[in-house]
Design a protein around this motif. Structure first.
Motif, PDB file in Angstrom:
ATOM      1  N   ALA A  86       0.831  -1.209   0.000  1.00  0.00           N
ATOM      2  CA  ALA A  86       0.000   0.000   0.000  1.00  0.00           C
ATOM      3  C   ALA A  86       0.861   1.253   0.000  1.00  0.00           C
ATOM      4  CB  ALA A  86      -0.928  -0.019   1.212  1.00  0.00           C
ATOM      5  N   VAL A  87       1.931   1.241   0.782  1.00  0.00           N
ATOM      6  CA  VAL A  87       2.839   2.396   0.830  1.00  0.00           C
ATOM      7  C   VAL A  87       3.485   2.611  -0.528  1.00  0.00           C
ATOM      8  CG1 VAL A  87       4.966   3.279   1.835  1.00  0.00           C
ATOM      9  CG2 VAL A  87       3.252   2.210   3.298  1.00  0.00           C
ATOM     10  N   THR A  88       3.960   1.533  -1.146  1.00  0.00           N
ATOM     11  CA  THR A  88       4.614   1.641  -2.452  1.00  0.00           C
ATOM     12  C   THR A  88       3.660   2.152  -3.508  1.00  0.00           C
ATOM     13  OG1 THR A  88       6.107  -0.181  -1.894  1.00  0.00           O
ATOM     14  CG2 THR A  88       5.872   0.356  -4.216  1.00  0.00           C
ATOM     15  N   VAL A  89       2.426   1.642  -3.524  1.00  0.00           N
ATOM     16  CA  VAL A  89       1.431   2.078  -4.507  1.00  0.00           C
ATOM     17  C   VAL A  89       1.141   3.565  -4.342  1.00  0.00           C
ATOM     18  CG1 VAL A  89      -0.998   1.879  -5.154  1.00  0.00           C
ATOM     19  CG2 VAL A  89       0.373  -0.183  -4.828  1.00  0.00           C
ATOM     20  N   ALA A  90       0.968   4.024  -3.105  1.00  0.00           N
ATOM     21  CA  ALA A  90       0.657   5.439  -2.878  1.00  0.00           C
ATOM     22  C   ALA A  90       1.812   6.338  -3.319  1.00  0.00           C
ATOM     23  CB  ALA A  90       0.341   5.656  -1.400  1.00  0.00           C
ATOM     24  N   GLU A  91       3.038   5.970  -2.941  1.00  0.00           N
ATOM     25  CA  GLU A  91       4.183   6.817  -3.264  1.00  0.00           C
ATOM     26  C   GLU A  91       4.478   6.831  -4.761  1.00  0.00           C
ATOM     27  OE1 GLU A  91       7.378   5.415  -0.853  1.00  0.00           O
ATOM     28  OE2 GLU A  91       6.634   6.387   0.984  1.00  0.00           O
ATOM     29  N   ARG A  92       4.423   5.675  -5.407  1.00  0.00           N
ATOM     30  CA  ARG A  92       4.730   5.655  -6.832  1.00  0.00           C
ATOM     31  C   ARG A  92       3.608   6.283  -7.641  1.00  0.00           C
ATOM     32  NH1 ARG A  92       7.299   0.508  -8.731  1.00  0.00           N
ATOM     33  NH2 ARG A  92       9.023   1.552  -7.668  1.00  0.00           N
ATOM     34  N   GLY A  93       2.363   6.132  -7.199  1.00  0.00           N
ATOM     35  CA  GLY A  93       1.276   6.781  -7.899  1.00  0.00           C
ATOM     36  C   GLY A  93       1.447   8.289  -7.912  1.00  0.00           C
ATOM     37  N   THR A  94       1.834   8.857  -6.774  1.00  0.00           N
ATOM     38  CA  THR A  94       2.097  10.303  -6.701  1.00  0.00           C
ATOM     39  C   THR A  94       3.259  10.682  -7.602  1.00  0.00           C
ATOM     40  OG1 THR A  94       1.284  10.353  -4.423  1.00  0.00           O
ATOM     41  CG2 THR A  94       2.680  12.184  -5.149  1.00  0.00           C
ATOM     42  N   PHE A  95       4.317   9.862  -7.588  1.00  0.00           N
ATOM     43  CA  PHE A  95       5.509  10.109  -8.409  1.00  0.00           C
ATOM     44  C   PHE A  95       5.144  10.101  -9.895  1.00  0.00           C
ATOM     45  CE2 PHE A  95       9.304   8.721 -10.678  1.00  0.00           C
ATOM     46  CZ  PHE A  95      10.304   9.493 -10.123  1.00  0.00           C
TER      47      PHE A  95
END
Length: 353
Positions: free
Chosen positions: A138-147
């Motif tokens: 979940a953390v990875t999805v949120a951060e990469r989505g923003t990126f």
């Protein structure tokens, strides 16, 4: 028919001893199979531990580049039976213990209920690791989505179809005989692709996705997995699958090549290609059809603090830099590869879920 290497026959002998003990108890107690099942449960666990301890002693070696006696060791496949390393038989003992446990309950419940119990235990063995990995995903999805959105690149939360497109496991010919089938080593590819980012960088189309990779030759692959990032650039034509790697120090290394087309490898892996790998600091890469990819294995869940010193690591920028290195690498590959090119109609990206 089964081929053995070293003490790879040990787990088969232990499992055979387990069945011998089970039948012996049944015979000694006048057919009391329920008691035999109950006694067999701890025996199966103890024998599994014996197998694992033996594997720890026999099938562990220093990690590449590490000196003997160091703290960093990896599993190997030196001692194996039927292509399966000694330590990878450990789940068999757990399965046997669960099966005997379910058998013990048959004296009180219908046998279909006992079968269901065993099925639930097996499902939990594989499902629990996935639930444990959800917070990190979940953390990875949120951060990469923003990126990705900040740069105008496409993004998908998950894309399981990539598992069929990218197969970084060993390349080997299809087995032709029953003996080859029984003795072929198990393959473990990337699983559960998520946080998938698509775009164009430096005029080259790319895809970046995270996944989970089982530890090579690990005893419990469902539980022992690393969070990795796959970085791929896309070619206009497809080529035979190949993996190229340099192992060791930059001044002294060993070249590894895996492919089913040695003629293609000879044309592709030239002195200039090796120099391009060193210049691009890309020590391992693969071609899968129209995709040239590399795998980044240093992820936040694999490091104590997620970075170095007081600086937090930016893994998305690291992935983009890997795309830049792959772009530099393919620009210096031999140009006379047309005889091996084909127009395979691989699906474009993004793929359908």
């Amino acid at each position: 028919m089964l081929a053995y290497s070293g003490l790879g026959c040990l787990p088969l002998g232990l499992l055979g001893a387990l069945l011998t003990i089970w039948f012996g108890i049944i015979d000694a107690r006048g057919g009391d199979w329920a008691t035999a099942c109950l006694v067999a449960v701890p025996i199966a666990l103890v024998l599994g531990l014996v197998n694992l301890v033996a594997a720890e002693s026999l099938n562990r070696a220093p990690a590449p580049g590490e000196l003997p006696g160091g703290d960093d060791t990896v599993w190997t496949s030196r001692h194996r039976a039927g292509g399966t390393p000694l330590q990878c038989f450990s789940p068999h003992f757990l399965a046997a213990a669960g099966l005997f446990g379910a058998g013990w309950t048959v004296q009180w419940v219908h046998w279909l209920v006992a079968v269901a119990e065993y099925g639930v235990l097996t499902a939990l063995y594989y499902a629990v690791p996935g639930f444990r990995r959800r917070p990190a995903k979940a953390v990875t999805v949120a951060e990469r989505g923003t990126f990705a959105r900040a740069r105008g690149w496409a993004f998908r939360d998950r894309l399981p179809a990539l598992a069929g497109r990218w197969r970084p496991g060993p390349l080997q010919r299809l087995s032709a005989t029953p003996a080859e089938v029984l003795n072929s080593p198990p393959q473990a590819g990337l699983r559960d692709h998520f946080a998938v980012m698509f775009g164009t960088h430096g005029g080259v189309r790319f895809t970046i996705a995270d996944a989970f990779e089982p530890v090579p030759f690990a005893p419990f692959r469902a539980w022992q997995q690393h969070h990795v990032t796959v970085c791929a650039v896309h070619l206009d034509t497809a080529f035979p699958s190949i993996r190229v790697a340099l192992r060791g120090r930059r001044s002294r290394f060993t070249l590894e090549v895996e492919t089913l087309r040695p003629d293609f490898a000879e044309a592709l892996v030239t002195k200039e290609t090796i120099e391009a790998m060193l210049a691009a600091d890309t020590m391992e890469w693969s071609i899968r059809g129209r995709d040239v990819l590399t795998v980044l294995r240093d992820q936040p869940t694999d490091t104590p603090d997620g970075g170095t010193g007081d600086q937090s690591a930016d893994y998305d920028l690291d992935a983009v830099r890997a795309i830049e290195r792959l772009t530099a690498l393919i620009a210096r590959l031999p140009t006379d590869l047309a005889p091996w090119a084909n127009d395979a109609a691989l699906p474009g990206l993004p793929l359908k879920d």
